[in-house]
Enzyme design. Structure first.
Site, PDB file in Angstrom:
ATOM      1  N   GLY A   1      25.560  22.147  57.797  1.00 19.98           N
ATOM      2  CA  GLY A   1      25.338  23.177  56.821  1.00 19.98           C
ATOM      3  C   GLY A   1      26.413  24.065  56.491  1.00 19.98           C
TER       4      GLY A   1
ATOM      5  CD  GLU B   1      21.914  16.334  62.428  1.00 17.24           C
ATOM      6  OE1 GLU B   1      20.942  15.424  62.875  1.00 17.24           O
ATOM      7  OE2 GLU B   1      21.575  17.090  61.343  1.00 17.24           O
ATOM      8  N   PRO B   2      27.677  18.313  61.228  1.00 14.62           N
ATOM      9  CG  PRO B   2      29.800  18.371  62.150  1.00 14.62           C
ATOM     10  CD  PRO B   2      28.455  18.165  62.541  1.00 14.62           C
ATOM     11  N   GLY B   3      28.935  17.889  57.979  1.00 17.06           N
ATOM     12  CA  GLY B   3      29.293  16.777  56.936  1.00 17.06           C
ATOM     13  C   GLY B   3      30.324  17.695  55.857  1.00 17.06           C
ATOM     14  NE  ARG B   4      28.546  21.541  51.223  1.00 16.80           N
ATOM     15  CZ  ARG B   4      27.862  21.198  50.253  1.00 16.80           C
ATOM     16  NH1 ARG B   4      28.525  20.970  49.072  1.00 16.80           N
ATOM     17  NH2 ARG B   4      26.492  20.976  50.101  1.00 16.80           N
TER      18      ARG B   4
ATOM     19  NE  ARG C   1      29.105  19.391  45.692  1.00 15.54           N
ATOM     20  CZ  ARG C   1      29.478  20.722  45.434  1.00 15.54           C
ATOM     21  NH1 ARG C   1      30.327  21.170  44.901  1.00 15.54           N
ATOM     22  NH2 ARG C   1      28.619  21.930  45.993  1.00 15.54           N
TER      23      ARG C   1
ATOM     24  CE1 TYR D   1      22.824  19.300  44.263  1.00 17.25           C
ATOM     25  CE2 TYR D   1      24.951  18.485  44.069  1.00 17.25           C
ATOM     26  CZ  TYR D   1      23.636  18.414  44.618  1.00 17.25           C
ATOM     27  OH  TYR D   1      23.277  17.190  45.292  1.00 17.25           O
TER      28      TYR D   1
ATOM     29  CB  CYS E   1      28.635  10.663  24.693  1.00 16.74           C
ATOM     30  SG  CYS E   1      30.041  10.107  23.884  1.00 16.74           S
TER      31      CYS E   1
ATOM     32  CE1 TYR F   1      26.095  15.396  50.369  1.00 19.39           C
ATOM     33  CE2 TYR F   1      27.285  17.346  51.038  1.00 19.39           C
ATOM     34  CZ  TYR F   1      26.204  16.496  51.438  1.00 19.39           C
ATOM     35  OH  TYR F   1      25.747  16.496  52.658  1.00 19.39           O
TER      36      TYR F   1
END
Lengths: 417, 417
Positions: A239, A273-276, A312, A316, A346, A374
């Site tokens: 996170g 658990e790092p991702g971003r 994204r 978001y 379109c 992402y």
């Protein structure tokens, strides 16, 4: 910090002009910097060194096999959420004992495959799932390690779609239920209850909600310990936020300073658990300007990348900084209208940036920054657009790590009847 | 009206129990009804029969080759928006002279390919695009037919993401610009300006905004005619809404009654571009319940389909009715909490329905209705989930029209370096 910077007015990746990559591999194109990926991994590793945590990279953020291999080769574990991600973990030969598996919807087959691979543990999200894993373990004549994901009803400041620990979200178990299960774990004879898991959401820029969460889970751990429950692991999830726009997120070091004393006081092995945080700023989406369209109301910079390549912004309302690959001096300034940077798809959802101070002409290349997480993983073939290529820059080397799809690929699985 | 209805408590597609398809092809699964597709096509054809319009099905709504072939075999033309869709049109052997091509971001290669295929016309969205097509036509030594897409600044009642004729959207040209170009068309010696195109958005449930648009374009046509401009086509686009929830959209017949007199008075050949209206209610997404999770706050029905399979609920806040494949009588009623129907993907955006009166147990099959348009075509591999299979029911026949992806497919284009 990342390895995308201007050198003699050209945006470079690890020193190589991105324009050369755009010309060689065509656009749209995802470009990743291996050094940035590893730097971020090492930053977390260093910040948490006193705890010697297991750092499981969150595969869902960017699952390209070469990105996974980079990290696995440096000792990272993997945080997976599906059978497809388990398959990827196997492909890059990740040690099974460094794989943790979370998801509210694990199927029987996915659970079996993961048990057979011998993963470190499941992060279990509900009582029915716990029963299912117990049953499958019994059937396979195995004892299986699990952690309980606890939903602590904490609301970090982030987009509602990526908050994951409010009690009205689908994730994890209520604390009372988790305690009850831990205390009565003999009801699950084929499970070892090895730990607890908390993950409050994604793109979180301040330590406080995490600190609150850890305090809450500490209290829970203490309570169950008093009842004789022995735990081995505390998984604090991921996170950590990154800079997309004007955010000033905490560094890994600063975050660690806030939570290390607390974590030490809990005395369990820690999983992160790092991702971003690892891949977000390690990737850009390179695109070419197809048209510049001026209306009385607005200026539209129409590019060859669309919402199918990077969803994204529309999903978001996410901000991505968009910059030219080449800086050219302008004779006049302040005369141009703000521009919407839009794709060829379109519908009005197809934009990558709105109301930007950006000047561009047909044929210019642009880079959408912060597209490493992402980005490609959420891309689709909407409007029958082939998915783009991915390139990894590693010092002087440039490697194609995913080939561009062709029109033929679009229909390869279809059968005309 | 559509061909999904209960028969002896079993949801059937054209009379065949959908459950049998779910068992045979596994879930998640898109199931389409050929009869529903054709019924809707014929409804439009009949409603507009006095005008003998060219009906170009909007490929982007559902581009499966077998769906396209169904329609093309019945005389439909195709409305395409990309080179990939042109490829699909060729695959199903659509007559080139029944293909129209709109998109704000046509590339040089896409334009060339379409000219070489010999499509009926381009719907041109900006002056720079017009110049580009003229240049390419000159280079190929051809004269190319075009229509100008006019942005009439009309705002129908629909989601902002699918409004396409507000002046702040990227689509079309301002009326004054279009007039100017038409009157001075000799500046584009390699183009034939054959018509004008209007398309105000998607999922529009009332005639008034369309009537307003047609009135506006009628005035424009009259003005340019007075200046000697001869047009042949009026393309009124698509946008006819369908029932997802409690909408009471106009029928094709009712819509036609409102616009036919106006269109007749304009005396041009009419082109229609329906997409959602034809396929929206002709498809369902079939899914299985993996877990039912009760918390103090909520009930979650966790299914094997996710936002990667159908993104409309999270992207457009779209409502899809969700029903069980088998109706079973309940002993008690009114006791169950409302349920969120959520997928296995690790974020809160992953829901298909919220706060629904739906009772389900593990292993039950559910159908997400109205998933024929903007369903599969927008699906992705997010969370490394293979894309699902598509099946077409045609009377007694059931045909697999797209094979389910495998884990191997997920990484087929990737190269480990």
């Amino acid at each position: 910090m990342h390895e995308f910077a201007y050198k003699r007015d050209q945006l470079c990746c690890e020193g190589l002009p991105v324009k050369d990559l755009a010309k060689k591999f065509a656009t749209p194109l995802y470009v990743y910097s291996a050094k940035t990926v590893l730097d971020h991994f090492l930053k977390i590793k260093k910040a948490f060194a006193p705890l010697k945590p297991l750092i499981c990279y969150s595969v869902k953020a960017n699952s390209n096999l070469s990105i996974l291999k980079l990290l696995v080769d440096k000792g990272a574990g993997l945080d997976i959420v599906s059978g497809g991600e388990l398959y990827r973990a196997q492909k890059v030969k990740c040690l099974a004992k460094k794989v943790v598996y979370a998801s509210v919807g694990k199927t029987v087959k996915e659970i079996k495959d993961a048990i057979e691979y011998g993963i470190l543990m499941f992060n279990v999200e509900s009582a029915p799932e716990l029963e299912r894993i117990n049953d499958i373990a019994a059937e396979l004549n195995r004892r299986v390690d699990v952690a309980l994901r606890v939903n602590l009803d904490i609301s970090p400041k982030t987009h509602a779609y990526i908050k994951t620990a409010k009690k009205e979200t689908k994730f994890g178990m209520e604390p009372d239920l988790a305690k009850d299960i831990l205390i009565n774990q003999r009801c699950y004879p084929n499970l070892n209850m090895k730990g607890v898991h908390i993950h409050i959401g994604s793109q979180i820029t301040e330590a406080r909600p995490c600190v609150d969460a850890i305090k809450k889970i500490k209290a829970l751990i203490k309570e169950v310990k008093a009842q004789g429950v022995i735990l081995e692991y505390l998984n604090i999830g991921g996170g950590l936020g990154i800079i997309y726009d004007k955010e000033r997120p905490q560094t890994a070091a600063k975050f660690a300073r806030k939570v290390l004393p607390l974590l030490k006081s809990i005395s369990l092995k820690v999983i992160l658990e790092p991702g971003r945080f690892i891949v977000g700023n390690a990737g850009i989406l390179v695109t070419k300007v197809l048209y510049v369209k001026n209306t009385i109301q607005k200026k539209f910079i129409i590019i060859d990348a669309g919402m199918n390549d990077l969803i994204r912004p529309s999903l978001y309302q996410a901000h991505h900084t968009i910059v030219p690959l080449s800086l050219y001096r302008r004779k006049t300034k302040g005369t141009s209208k703000k521009a919407d940077i839009v794709g060829p798809i379109c519908e009005s959802a197809d934009f990558l940036g709105k109301e930007r101070d950006l000047d561009a002409k047909v044929g210019d290349y642009l880079a959408v920054l912060g597209a490493g997480a992402y980005g490609f993983v959420m891309s689709s073939n909407y409007n029958s657009r082939p998915r783009v290529a991915e390139v990894l820059v590693k010092g002087k080397e440039v490697k194609l790590v995913r080939k561009r799809e062709t029109y033929k690929d679009l229909v390869a699985k279809e059968i005309i009847v």
